[in-house]
Design an enzyme around this catalytic site. Structure first.
Site, PDB file in Angstrom:
ATOM      1  N   ASP A 146       0.764  -1.166  -0.250  1.00 14.16           N
ATOM      2  CA  ASP A 146       0.162   0.019  -0.136  1.00 14.16           C
ATOM      3  C   ASP A 146       0.974   1.242   0.048  1.00 14.16           C
ATOM      4  O   ASP A 146       0.300   2.300  -0.234  1.00 14.16           O
ATOM      5  CB  ASP A 146      -0.778   0.230   1.291  1.00 14.16           C
ATOM      6  CG  ASP A 146      -0.237  -0.228   2.690  1.00 14.16           C
ATOM      7  OD1 ASP A 146       0.976   0.007   2.541  1.00 14.16           O
ATOM      8  OD2 ASP A 146      -0.946  -0.793   3.587  1.00 14.16           O
ATOM      9  N   GLU A 177       7.684  -5.919  -2.990  1.00 18.19           N
ATOM     10  CA  GLU A 177       6.166  -6.191  -3.266  1.00 18.19           C
ATOM     11  C   GLU A 177       6.079  -7.338  -4.142  1.00 18.19           C
ATOM     12  O   GLU A 177       6.386  -6.949  -5.451  1.00 18.19           O
ATOM     13  CB  GLU A 177       5.370  -4.995  -3.096  1.00 18.19           C
ATOM     14  CG  GLU A 177       4.051  -5.209  -3.476  1.00 18.19           C
ATOM     15  CD  GLU A 177       3.235  -5.794  -2.678  1.00 18.19           C
ATOM     16  OE1 GLU A 177       2.522  -7.050  -2.787  1.00 18.19           O
ATOM     17  OE2 GLU A 177       3.342  -5.967  -1.199  1.00 18.19           O
ATOM     18  N   ASP A 218       9.317 -11.557  -5.079  1.00 20.13           N
ATOM     19  CA  ASP A 218       9.042 -12.302  -3.955  1.00 20.13           C
ATOM     20  C   ASP A 218      10.039 -11.990  -2.777  1.00 20.13           C
ATOM     21  O   ASP A 218      11.402 -12.075  -3.109  1.00 20.13           O
ATOM     22  CB  ASP A 218       9.289 -13.785  -4.270  1.00 20.13           C
ATOM     23  CG  ASP A 218       9.149 -14.710  -3.210  1.00 20.13           C
ATOM     24  OD1 ASP A 218       9.685 -14.787  -2.080  1.00 20.13           O
ATOM     25  OD2 ASP A 218       7.961 -15.480  -3.157  1.00 20.13           O
ATOM     26  N   ASP A 278       6.127  -6.694   6.688  1.00 21.49           N
ATOM     27  CA  ASP A 278       4.590  -6.093   6.348  1.00 21.49           C
ATOM     28  C   ASP A 278       4.119  -7.253   5.629  1.00 21.49           C
ATOM     29  O   ASP A 278       3.436  -6.775   4.518  1.00 21.49           O
ATOM     30  CB  ASP A 278       4.700  -4.717   5.799  1.00 21.49           C
ATOM     31  CG  ASP A 278       3.148  -4.285   5.997  1.00 21.49           C
ATOM     32  OD1 ASP A 278       2.315  -4.812   6.490  1.00 21.49           O
ATOM     33  OD2 ASP A 278       3.042  -3.292   5.201  1.00 21.49           O
ATOM     34  N   GLU A 299      -9.329  -3.247  17.569  1.00 20.26           N
ATOM     35  CA  GLU A 299      -8.633  -4.351  18.359  1.00 20.26           C
ATOM     36  C   GLU A 299      -7.236  -3.811  18.725  1.00 20.26           C
ATOM     37  O   GLU A 299      -6.717  -2.997  17.829  1.00 20.26           O
ATOM     38  CB  GLU A 299      -8.711  -5.666  17.726  1.00 20.26           C
ATOM     39  CG  GLU A 299      -8.062  -6.870  18.606  1.00 20.26           C
ATOM     40  CD  GLU A 299      -8.058  -8.310  17.952  1.00 20.26           C
ATOM     41  OE1 GLU A 299      -8.008  -9.216  18.424  1.00 20.26           O
ATOM     42  OE2 GLU A 299      -8.126  -8.090  16.650  1.00 20.26           O
TER      43      GLU A 299
END
Length: 235
Positions: free
Chosen positions: A10, A31, A66, A87, A161
């Site tokens: 993102d 990514e 990867d 992440d 949460e």
């Protein structure tokens, strides 16, 4: 400092790092999904500041690939960095998942390219996923180098949460196991292979010695038989 982001499609982590007053010397982001990058670059600019419009800049580089394979290659090239931010996929909720072995192997690869004193920073799970957090901490306790693990908690509004986040500091290149230093997996495998080769050679030598012994016994028997025949003739 040199920083690596594993995942982070993102672009939010990359953007936040670039905004720091004491921003990193260079950030490499890996990514696997280019479609995610394109979509986030188009629709989530308030989150990432449009930082992914260019895959490479003066202080950053976005690699489409990867993350695990990138770490393996970086390790082969003996690359060293100061901070790695994980992440990637959330850790499993329960035991028995094959994902745990992948997580263990990936963090091992990450720790191998960290400088001593460097940090691997990642999220765990929600504080109510006690079994998941316990297994993750067990994974961290079995890495191939000496580490110091600390954790913090923060409420995540979008998840409604409180989550646990981990800071894993590399203390040395090896980990003491029963008083002996255990090297990183790659070196440990090499050592094991070397021992296997020595064992195979020893076994081969043992076999050769056995053959020589058998052959020697056969030769001795032949000599004795000849001597007996000679004695018989003389008699």
């Amino acid at each position: 400092k040199e920083v690596v982001i594993l995942g982070g499609g993102d672009g939010a982590l990359l953007w936040e790092l670039m905004q720091e007053a004491n921003s990193p010397k260079f950030v490499t982001m890996i990514e696997i999904d280019e479609t995610v990058i394109r979509a986030c670059n188009q629709f989530l600019t308030k989150v990432n500041g449009g930082v992914m419009e260019k895959l490479e800049g003066d202080k950053h580089k976005i690699v489409i690939g990867d993350a695990y394979e990138w770490l393996v290659q970086a390790r082969k090239e003996e690359k060293k960095v100061d901070v790695i931010l994980g992440d990637l996929t959330d850790v499993p909720l329960y035991s028995g998942s094959r994902m745990w072995q992948f997580i263990h192997d990936l963090i091992n690869q990450a720790m191998a390219i960290l400088n001593v004193g460097g940090k691997y920073l990642t999220h765990g799970n929600g504080i109510n996923a006690r079994q998941s957090l316990k297994i993750f901490e067990e994974v961290l306790s079995t890495l191939d180098c000496e580490v110091e693990v600390t954790s913090t908690q923060a409420f995540v509004p979008s998840f409604l949460e409180t989550w646990t986040f981990y800071q894993v500091t590399k203390k040395s290149e090896t980990r003491l196991v029963n008083g002996d230093a255990k090297e990183h997996t790659e070196n440990a495998n090499g050592t094991a292979e070397e021992k296997d080769e020595k064992a195979a050679k020893a076994e081969a030598d043992k076999t050769d010695d056995g053959k020589e012994k058998v052959n020697g016994e056969k030769d001795a028997t032949k000599v004795e038989e000849k001597a007996d025949k000679k004695d018989e003739k003389e008699v």
